[in-house]
Design a protein around this motif. Structure first.
Motif, mmCIF file in Angstrom:
data_model
loop_
_atom_site.group_PDB
_atom_site.id
_atom_site.type_symbol
_atom_site.label_atom_id
_atom_site.label_comp_id
_atom_site.label_asym_id
_atom_site.label_seq_id
_atom_site.Cartn_x
_atom_site.Cartn_y
_atom_site.Cartn_z
ATOM 1 N N LYS A 194 1.222 12.790 -4.334
ATOM 2 C CA LYS A 194 -0.097 12.196 -4.509
ATOM 3 C C LYS A 194 -0.225 11.618 -5.923
ATOM 4 N N CYS A 195 -0.851 10.439 -6.012
ATOM 5 C CA CYS A 195 -1.075 9.792 -7.297
ATOM 6 C C CYS A 195 -2.525 9.338 -7.385
ATOM 7 N N ALA A 196 -2.940 8.926 -8.569
ATOM 8 C CA ALA A 196 -4.274 8.377 -8.750
ATOM 9 C C ALA A 196 -4.386 7.063 -7.991
ATOM 10 N N PRO A 197 -5.568 6.736 -7.454
ATOM 11 C CA PRO A 197 -5.727 5.492 -6.688
ATOM 12 C C PRO A 197 -5.339 4.247 -7.488
ATOM 13 N N GLY A 198 -5.553 4.298 -8.816
ATOM 14 C CA GLY A 198 -5.274 3.129 -9.640
ATOM 15 C C GLY A 198 -3.870 3.064 -10.198
ATOM 16 N N VAL A 199 -2.956 3.865 -9.663
ATOM 17 C CA VAL A 199 -1.601 3.867 -10.202
ATOM 18 C C VAL A 199 -1.003 2.465 -10.126
ATOM 19 N N ASP A 200 -0.255 2.097 -11.166
ATOM 20 C CA ASP A 200 0.359 0.780 -11.271
ATOM 21 C C ASP A 200 1.587 0.727 -10.366
ATOM 22 N N PHE A 201 1.542 -0.127 -9.331
ATOM 23 C CA PHE A 201 2.661 -0.211 -8.396
ATOM 24 C C PHE A 201 3.941 -0.677 -9.090
ATOM 25 N N ALA A 202 3.801 -1.600 -10.046
ATOM 26 C CA ALA A 202 4.978 -2.080 -10.761
ATOM 27 C C ALA A 202 5.618 -0.956 -11.565
ATOM 28 N N ALA A 203 4.766 -0.094 -12.149
ATOM 29 C CA ALA A 203 5.296 1.045 -12.904
ATOM 30 C C ALA A 203 6.060 1.994 -11.994
ATOM 31 N N LEU A 204 5.590 2.154 -10.757
ATOM 32 C CA LEU A 204 6.294 3.012 -9.802
ATOM 33 C C LEU A 204 7.687 2.478 -9.530
ATOM 34 N N ARG A 205 7.815 1.170 -9.345
ATOM 35 C CA ARG A 205 9.125 0.583 -9.087
ATOM 36 C C ARG A 205 10.031 0.750 -10.300
ATOM 37 N N GLN A 206 9.440 0.641 -11.511
ATOM 38 C CA GLN A 206 10.236 0.823 -12.722
ATOM 39 C C GLN A 206 10.773 2.245 -12.829
ATOM 40 N N LEU A 207 10.041 3.196 -12.241
ATOM 41 C CA LEU A 207 10.504 4.582 -12.244
ATOM 42 C C LEU A 207 11.530 4.839 -11.152
#
Length: 386
Positions: A194-207
């Motif tokens: 689970k993540c915050a609703p406003g999580v940055d999708f691009a940041a997720l891909r970078q991870l």
């Protein structure tokens, strides 16, 4: 904690629950509890009041556990997943062996025990773990760090802490445990995070995340973004919007060839989960709608989709406060709902400056149409469908 779970503690809680604990009687009720139970009155009163708050959050669904005898802390209750959201996730995990590695007070466990093939929980916080033992009796629990999984083949569910006191953590690497370390640990496993609703999708891909991001809404508001490992995602799906109120799901595997055209009879402001997941065009195609502008989330159509709140267009005008005030005055409008996208306008401040007098109630949609030199702020005076 031990006292609250004892026979004497349960009797004391039942007695305190007989008080209103609100309004004018609050002070007298607390004094009565203090006279009766001394130093234990504070925790008894707090527990009763938290149970009342929990009722609306958890017990409005058919399958979710009765939380009337649960134990909470205020912070744990605020962080706990709402019952319908937890039940939705449990349905997606039906039949699986599931390890909730941050089980806290047991919200996810209460939903999972109805659908998972086998479920167990763990948490690093001994107090919350003790509460979970009472709240979801019968589910095996142990104390463990989510970054050191104690299972091998189970689907791991993790809900990292996204607050520090009253402050939100926006960087997923600042979650507790940090999302980057979680993804490293769970890399070879099936997992749900689970993540915050406003999580940055691009940041997720970078991870390095390459599964499905599901954005879920309930009661009209976006509740969370949830990461599903590739093995748990549907084929070809990278983003999903789940609208629990209407029981609808939109994914990026659907067509998105949505036209852009002038306003029709209705304007539709899509559910926040659809907007947050970047699926406005997919939603429009499904419902036979079109965009007013390729970069703005407002949609339009000549027919309003079933169950969707829309705004029937009565008048379109170039936006200026003077023109808008005049148009609303002619219609005898005294109360107005204002929706804004793409224009730097504060709806509350604008409403105050309009100084409306009248008995009619309407809605105004203010948005930007076009780009560059052709860009123009436009206002639509509308009648809401409900």
């Amino acid at each position: 904690m031990r006292y609250l779970g004892s026979y004497a503690g349960k009797l004391a809680l039942a007695e305190v629950a007989g008080h209103r604990l609100e309004g004018r009687s609050l002070i007298a009720d607390i004094d009565s509890a203090r006279t009766r139970f001394g130093d234990r009155a504070a925790v008894l009163v707090e527990t009763v009041m938290l149970r009342r708050k929990a009722a609306a959050k958890f017990t409005d669904t058919a399958k979710f556990a009765d939380t009337s005898d649960w134990l909470f802390t205020d912070e744990a209750l605020q962080q706990a997943t709402a019952g319908p959201v937890a039940e939705h996730r449990a349905r997606r995990l039906a039949g699986a062996t599931v390890h909730d590695a941050t089980c806290s007070i047991g919200t996810e466990l209460a939903a999972l025990q109805h659908s998972a093939g086998f479920v167990l929980g763990s948490d690093i916080d001994p107090v919350r773990l003790a509460m979970a033992r009472q709240n979801v009796a019968g589910v095996p629990l142990c104390r463990a760090d989510a970054l050191r999984p104690v299972t091998a083949d189970a689907v791991v569910v993790v809900d990292p802490a996204r607050r520090s006191g009253s402050r939100r953590r926006f960087d997923p690497r600042a979650y507790l445990p940090p999302l980057d370390r979680l993804l490293d640990v769970l890399g070879e496993r099936e997992y749900v995070v689970k993540c915050a609703p406003g999580v940055d999708f691009a940041a997720l891909r970078q991870l390095g995340f390459d599964g499905e991001v599901e954005v879920t809404s309930l009661a009209g508001s976006v509740r969370e973004a949830c990461l599903w490992s590739p093995g748990l995602a549907d084929a070809g799906v990278g983003r999903r919007a789940t609208l629990l109120d209407s029981k609808e799901e939109i994914t990026d595997a659907l067509p998105d060839d949505c036209p852009v055209a002038p306003v029709g009879r209705w304007i539709v402001d899509p559910n926040g989960a659809v907007v947050r997941a970047g699926l406005v065009r997919h939603y429009a195609v499904r419902h036979g709608l079109w965009q007013l502008d390729p970069d703005i989330a407002y949609l339009s159509g000549d027919t309003l989709p079933d169950g969707v709140r829309g705004f029937e267009v009565l008048e379109q005008l170039a936006f200026s406060e003077r023109h808008l005030r005049g148009a609303l005055s002619v219609r005898g409008v005294g109360a107005v709902e204002i929706l804004v996208r793409g224009v730097d306008v504060d709806p509350d401040a604008l409403r105050s400056r309009l100084r409306l007098r009248g008995s009619a109630q309407l809605s105004v949609v203010v948005t930007r149409l076009g780009s560059g030199a052709a860009s123009r702020a436009t206002a639509f005076i509308c009648r809401p469908s409900r």
